[in-house]
Design an enzyme around this catalytic site. Structure first.
Site, PDB file in Angstrom:
ATOM      1  N   HIS A  59      -8.816   1.940  23.797  1.00 21.20           N
ATOM      2  CA  HIS A  59      -9.619   1.977  25.021  1.00 21.20           C
ATOM      3  C   HIS A  59     -11.061   1.809  24.538  1.00 21.20           C
ATOM      4  O   HIS A  59     -11.411   2.305  23.454  1.00 21.20           O
ATOM      5  CB  HIS A  59      -9.556   3.328  25.714  1.00 21.20           C
ATOM      6  CG  HIS A  59      -8.191   3.774  26.137  1.00 21.20           C
ATOM      7  ND1 HIS A  59      -7.305   4.351  25.280  1.00 21.20           N
ATOM      8  CD2 HIS A  59      -7.592   3.755  27.347  1.00 21.20           C
ATOM      9  CE1 HIS A  59      -6.205   4.661  25.932  1.00 21.20           C
ATOM     10  NE2 HIS A  59      -6.350   4.316  27.193  1.00 21.20           N
ATOM     11  N   ASP A  62     -12.388   4.869  22.934  1.00 27.77           N
ATOM     12  CA  ASP A  62     -11.761   5.366  21.689  1.00 27.77           C
ATOM     13  C   ASP A  62     -12.596   4.864  20.513  1.00 27.77           C
ATOM     14  O   ASP A  62     -12.689   5.508  19.472  1.00 27.77           O
ATOM     15  CB  ASP A  62     -10.344   4.820  21.493  1.00 27.77           C
ATOM     16  CG  ASP A  62      -9.381   5.252  22.578  1.00 27.77           C
ATOM     17  OD1 ASP A  62      -9.623   6.285  23.209  1.00 27.77           O
ATOM     18  OD2 ASP A  62      -8.384   4.522  22.791  1.00 27.77           O
ATOM     19  N   MET A  93      -4.138  -5.586  21.608  1.00 33.77           N
ATOM     20  CA  MET A  93      -4.319  -5.159  23.003  1.00 33.77           C
ATOM     21  C   MET A  93      -5.551  -4.280  23.123  1.00 33.77           C
ATOM     22  O   MET A  93      -5.871  -3.514  22.213  1.00 33.77           O
ATOM     23  CB  MET A  93      -3.062  -4.399  23.431  1.00 33.77           C
ATOM     24  CG  MET A  93      -3.080  -3.809  24.821  1.00 33.77           C
ATOM     25  SD  MET A  93      -3.782  -2.148  24.919  1.00 33.77           S
ATOM     26  CE  MET A  93      -2.303  -1.157  25.077  1.00 33.77           C
ATOM     27  N   GLU A 186       0.295  -1.183  33.988  1.00 29.60           N
ATOM     28  CA  GLU A 186       1.165  -0.071  33.577  1.00 29.60           C
ATOM     29  C   GLU A 186       1.253   0.975  34.681  1.00 29.60           C
ATOM     30  O   GLU A 186       0.243   1.527  35.104  1.00 29.60           O
ATOM     31  CB  GLU A 186       0.598   0.552  32.297  1.00 29.60           C
ATOM     32  CG  GLU A 186       1.377   1.775  31.833  1.00 29.60           C
ATOM     33  CD  GLU A 186       0.827   2.351  30.530  1.00 29.60           C
ATOM     34  OE1 GLU A 186      -0.014   1.699  29.875  1.00 29.60           O
ATOM     35  OE2 GLU A 186       1.239   3.475  30.175  1.00 29.60           O
ATOM     36  N   LYS A 188       2.650   4.595  36.490  1.00 31.90           N
ATOM     37  CA  LYS A 188       3.019   5.986  36.191  1.00 31.90           C
ATOM     38  C   LYS A 188       3.031   6.724  37.526  1.00 31.90           C
ATOM     39  O   LYS A 188       2.130   6.515  38.336  1.00 31.90           O
ATOM     40  CB  LYS A 188       1.979   6.591  35.244  1.00 31.90           C
ATOM     41  CG  LYS A 188       2.333   7.994  34.744  1.00 31.90           C
ATOM     42  CD  LYS A 188       1.291   8.456  33.726  1.00 31.90           C
ATOM     43  CE  LYS A 188       1.623   9.829  33.190  1.00 31.90           C
ATOM     44  NZ  LYS A 188       0.626  10.295  32.213  1.00 31.90           N
ATOM     45  N   GLU A 222       6.329   1.692  30.574  1.00 32.38           N
ATOM     46  CA  GLU A 222       6.418   2.773  29.577  1.00 32.38           C
ATOM     47  C   GLU A 222       7.665   3.612  29.829  1.00 32.38           C
ATOM     48  O   GLU A 222       7.902   4.068  30.948  1.00 32.38           O
ATOM     49  CB  GLU A 222       5.166   3.654  29.629  1.00 32.38           C
ATOM     50  CG  GLU A 222       5.311   4.872  28.711  1.00 32.38           C
ATOM     51  CD  GLU A 222       4.061   5.690  28.531  1.00 32.38           C
ATOM     52  OE1 GLU A 222       2.988   5.101  28.339  1.00 32.38           O
ATOM     53  OE2 GLU A 222       4.161   6.933  28.561  1.00 32.38           O
ATOM     54  N   HIS A 225       7.164   7.026  31.593  1.00 32.21           N
ATOM     55  CA  HIS A 225       6.705   6.989  32.982  1.00 32.21           C
ATOM     56  C   HIS A 225       7.851   6.712  33.954  1.00 32.21           C
ATOM     57  O   HIS A 225       7.922   7.317  35.025  1.00 32.21           O
ATOM     58  CB  HIS A 225       5.615   5.938  33.143  1.00 32.21           C
ATOM     59  CG  HIS A 225       4.382   6.236  32.348  1.00 32.21           C
ATOM     60  ND1 HIS A 225       3.297   5.401  32.318  1.00 32.21           N
ATOM     61  CD2 HIS A 225       4.062   7.294  31.558  1.00 32.21           C
ATOM     62  CE1 HIS A 225       2.361   5.927  31.537  1.00 32.21           C
ATOM     63  NE2 HIS A 225       2.819   7.067  31.056  1.00 32.21           N
ATOM     64  N   ASP A 250       5.329  -0.093  26.249  1.00 30.80           N
ATOM     65  CA  ASP A 250       4.946   1.206  25.672  1.00 30.80           C
ATOM     66  C   ASP A 250       6.214   1.994  25.370  1.00 30.80           C
ATOM     67  O   ASP A 250       6.938   2.423  26.276  1.00 30.80           O
ATOM     68  CB  ASP A 250       4.065   1.998  26.659  1.00 30.80           C
ATOM     69  CG  ASP A 250       2.599   1.587  26.588  1.00 30.80           C
ATOM     70  OD1 ASP A 250       2.281   0.638  25.837  1.00 30.80           O
ATOM     71  OD2 ASP A 250       1.774   2.223  27.268  1.00 30.80           O
ATOM     72  N   ASP A 260       4.408  15.089  31.333  1.00 34.55           N
ATOM     73  CA  ASP A 260       4.326  13.845  30.554  1.00 34.55           C
ATOM     74  C   ASP A 260       4.298  14.177  29.058  1.00 34.55           C
ATOM     75  O   ASP A 260       3.276  14.586  28.527  1.00 34.55           O
ATOM     76  CB  ASP A 260       3.039  13.119  30.983  1.00 34.55           C
ATOM     77  CG  ASP A 260       2.796  11.842  30.222  1.00 34.55           C
ATOM     78  OD1 ASP A 260       3.767  11.267  29.697  1.00 34.55           O
ATOM     79  OD2 ASP A 260       1.633  11.417  30.161  1.00 34.55           O
ATOM     80  N   ASP A 262       5.213  12.246  26.208  1.00 36.73           N
ATOM     81  CA  ASP A 262       4.826  11.263  25.189  1.00 36.73           C
ATOM     82  C   ASP A 262       5.504  11.512  23.847  1.00 36.73           C
ATOM     83  O   ASP A 262       4.866  11.497  22.786  1.00 36.73           O
ATOM     84  CB  ASP A 262       3.295  11.249  24.986  1.00 36.73           C
ATOM     85  CG  ASP A 262       2.574  10.563  26.135  1.00 36.73           C
ATOM     86  OD1 ASP A 262       3.108   9.577  26.661  1.00 36.73           O
ATOM     87  OD2 ASP A 262       1.479  11.012  26.505  1.00 36.73           O
ATOM     88  N   ASP A 292       3.429   4.395  22.376  1.00 37.71           N
ATOM     89  CA  ASP A 292       2.447   5.167  23.155  1.00 37.71           C
ATOM     90  C   ASP A 292       2.906   6.622  23.219  1.00 37.71           C
ATOM     91  O   ASP A 292       3.365   7.102  24.254  1.00 37.71           O
ATOM     92  CB  ASP A 292       2.298   4.572  24.563  1.00 37.71           C
ATOM     93  CG  ASP A 292       0.989   5.013  25.195  1.00 37.71           C
ATOM     94  OD1 ASP A 292       0.133   5.535  24.462  1.00 37.71           O
ATOM     95  OD2 ASP A 292       0.828   4.846  26.415  1.00 37.71           O
TER      96      ASP A 292
HETATM   97  C1  GCO Z   1      -0.659   7.934  29.577  1.00 38.42           C
HETATM   98  C2  GCO Z   1      -0.691   6.435  29.464  1.00 38.42           C
HETATM   99  C3  GCO Z   1      -1.736   5.939  28.553  1.00 38.42           C
HETATM  100  C4  GCO Z   1      -1.908   4.453  28.676  1.00 38.42           C
HETATM  101  C5  GCO Z   1      -3.146   4.054  27.971  1.00 38.42           C
HETATM  102  C6  GCO Z   1      -3.345   2.574  27.950  1.00 38.42           C
HETATM  103  O1  GCO Z   1       0.288   8.422  30.158  1.00 38.42           O
HETATM  104  O2  GCO Z   1      -1.584   8.602  29.118  1.00 38.42           O
HETATM  105  O3  GCO Z   1       0.561   5.997  29.053  1.00 38.42           O
HETATM  106  O4  GCO Z   1      -1.475   6.318  27.242  1.00 38.42           O
HETATM  107  O5  GCO Z   1      -0.834   3.739  28.171  1.00 38.42           O
HETATM  108  O6  GCO Z   1      -4.204   4.679  28.609  1.00 38.42           O
HETATM  109  O7  GCO Z   1      -3.839   2.159  29.111  1.00 38.42           O
HETATM  110 MN    MN Z   2       1.254   4.137  28.193  1.00 38.22          MN
HETATM  111 MN    MN Z   3       2.085   7.715  29.132  1.00 37.85          MN
END
Ligand code: GCO
Ligand code: MN
Ligand code: MN
Length: 392
Positions: A59, A62, A93, A186, A188, A222, A225, A250, A260, A262, A292
Site C-alpha cells: 500500500h 506501507d 501489485m 477485492e 469483503k 480472498e 473473505h 489473495d 477476520d 488471515d 495475504d
Molecule cells: C484485509 C484485506 C487487505 C487487502 C489489502 C490490499 O482484510 O485486511 O484483505 O489485506 O488485501 O489491503 O488491498
Molecule cells: Mn486481501
Molecule cells: Mn483480508
C-alpha cells in the site's frame, strides 16, 4: 533454505507477500504489537532470506508514511529499490491505504463527504504513480471502509454510483498516464466496517460489467473473505475464471464464524486449499499468488519466516498432489465414469436454432435409466482423502 528440496519455491512460481503481511507486527483490537515494526528494507531482507519469493506488494503508506516529506520519500524509495535489487524481488501489485487514516472513518470513494471522496481519488492517483515507479502492473482496490455501521447512514444506491464514478475516473487516469495497470477489485463482507458494500466477489463481477473500461477491471478474491460470507471459495474463483476476470488472488485461510483471521494458507482448510490449487492449475492461472495472511500474534520474526516459507511450501505440496490426482489411474477412471458426454446432444444445445429446438423436443429421454446411473462420489472423495493424507 535447502534448494534441493522438491517443494522449494522459485520466483517462477510467482509467490508474493505484502509489506503489510510479513511486516505485520501483531497488533489486534485487544492488544499492542508483539513484534518490533520492521522498515520496508528489513522486510525485503526477510523475504530474501526466506528464498524463492517472486515479489513484494505494498500500500502507498506501507512504503512511504502518510506524513513523509518529498525528501524523506526519495530516500525511502532509493533504499527500497536497492533492497529489491539485492534480493531480485519484483513489485507486481500495488494498492492504496484508504482505511487507516481517520479521514477515511466513513469510507473513501463512498464517504458521504465529497471532499473525502475527492481526496481518496487524489491519494489513489498518487499511489498509482508510486506503484508504477516500481513496475507494478496490477492495482488492487480493497474497500476496507467502503460501507456503513448502520443502514440509515448511507444510501447504498448512491454509494454504488460514487464507487463507480471513482473507478471510472481512475481507469481513465491509468490509460491517460499509460501505466498499463489492470485493476483487481477485492470484496469483503465486513471488518473493519459492520457492513461493506459489494460484499462478495460475485457482487464485484456484476459491478464490473457496468464500468466504462470493464475490460481492464477484474477481481482479487480472498479465501478468508468469501469464507467469512459463508461461501465456497473454490466456486467463487471458478466464477472469476469463467468470466476471465481472475487478475490476482489473495491466499490465506479462515475458520467459519470467526473474526477476520488471515491465517496461513492451507493451515486450516486442507481440502479446500487442495481443490483451489487444482482449479488454478487445471485452468492455467498464471498471475501472482499473493499470501495475504499474518503470522500468529505469538510468533517472533524467526517464526514469521517459517510462516512465509510454510505458505509457499504448502502450495507446492498441494501442487504435487494435484499432479498426482490428475495422473492417478484409479482416480481418473472414476472421473471418467462421472463425466458423460454425447456428441449428438452436445451439437444440439451448443447453439440455438429452431431446428435444434425441434430435434431436442422430439427426443424420448429414459428418465428412470438416467436417474439410476451411478455416481461414485463417495469413492472419489475417499481416494482424494487417501491421496492427501499420504495413504495412497
Ligand atoms: C484485509 C484485506 C487487505 C487487502 C489489502 C490490499 O482484510 O485486511 O484483505 O489485506 O488485501 O489491503 O488491498
Ligand atoms: Mn486481501
Ligand atoms: Mn483480508
Amino acid at each position: 533454505m535447502a534448494r534441493q528440496d522438491a517443494f522449494a519455491p522459485t520466483p517462477a512460481d510467482k509467490f508474493t507477500f505484502g509489506l503489510w503481511t510479513v511486516g505485520n507486527p501483531g497488533r489486534d483490537p485487544f492488544g499492542e504489537p508483539t513484534r518490533v515494526k520492521l522498515d520496508p528494507v528489513k522486510i525485503v531482507d526477510l523475504l530474501g532470506e526466506v528464498g524463492g519469493v517472486h515479489g513484494v506488494n505494498f500500500h502507498d503508506n506501507d512504503l512511504i508514511p502518510i506524513d513523509a516529506t518529498p525528501a524523506e520519500a526519495d530516500t525511502i524509495k532509493r533504499d527500497f529499490r536497492k533492497a529489491l535489487r539485492r534480493h531480485g524481488l519484483k513489485v507486481p501489485m500495488a494498492t492504496t491505504n484508504l482505511f487507516s487514516d481517520p479521514v477515511f472513518k466513513d469510507g473513501a470513494f463512498t464517504s458521504n463527504d465529497r471532499h473525502v471522496r475527492a481526496y481518496a481519488i487524489q491519494k489513489t492517483m498518487r499511489a498509482m504513480a508510486l506503484g508504477a515507479e516500481f513496475g507494478a502492473k496490477i492495482y488492487v482496490f480493497w474497500g476496507g471502509r467502503e460501507g456503513t455501521d448502520t443502514n440509515v447512514a448511507k444510501d447504498p444506491v448512491q454509494a454504488g454510483a460514487w464507487f463507480r464514478e471513482a473507478i471510472n475516473f481512475l481507469c481513465a487516469h491509468s490509460k491517460d498516464m499509460k501505466y498499463g495497470y489492470k485493476f483487481a477489485l477485492e470484496a469483503k463482507p465486513n471488518e473493519p466496517r459492520g457492513h461493506i458494500f459489494l460484499p462478495v466477489t460475485g457482487s464485484m463481477l456484476g459491478f464490473i460489467a457496468g464500468l466504462d473500461h470493464s475490460e481492464m477491471v477484474g477481481v482479487n478474491p480472498e479465501f478468508a473473505h468469501e469464507q467469512m460470507a459463508g461461501l465456497n471459495f473454490v466456486q467463487v474463483v471458478g466464477e472469476a475464471l469463467d468470466a476471465k476476470k481472475l487478475f490476482h488472488i489473495d491466499l490465506n485461510d479462515q475458520e467459519v464464524g470467526r473474526f477476520d483471521q488471515d491465517l496461513r494458507f492451507g493451515s486450516q482448510s486442507y481440502k479446500h486449499a487442495f481443490a483451489l490449487v487444482k482449479l488454478l492449475i487445471d485452468h492455467g492461472y498464471n498471475g501472482p499468488k499473493h499470501f495475504d495472511s499474518h503470522a500468529y500474534r505469538t510468533s517472533d520474526y524467526a517464526d514469521v519466516k517459517a510462516f512465509a516459507a510454510g505458505s509457499m511450501r504448502t502450495y507446492k505440496i498441494l501442487e504435487s498432489k494435484v499432479h498426482r490426482f490428475n495422473s492417478d489411474r484409479g482416480i481418473q477412471a472414476l472421473v471418467g465414469k462421472i463425466v458423460r458426454e454425447d456428441r449428438k446432444l452436445a451439437g444440439l444445445t451448443a447453439k440455438y436454432s429452431s431446428k435444434s429446438a425441434k430435434a431436442l423436443l422430439a427426443i424420448d429421454f429414459d428418465r428412470k435409466a438416467l436417474a439410476s446411473r451411478s455416481l461414485p462420489y463417495e469413492q472419489l472423495d475417499q481416494l482424494t482423502f487417501d491421496l492427501l493424507q499420504g495413504a495412497r
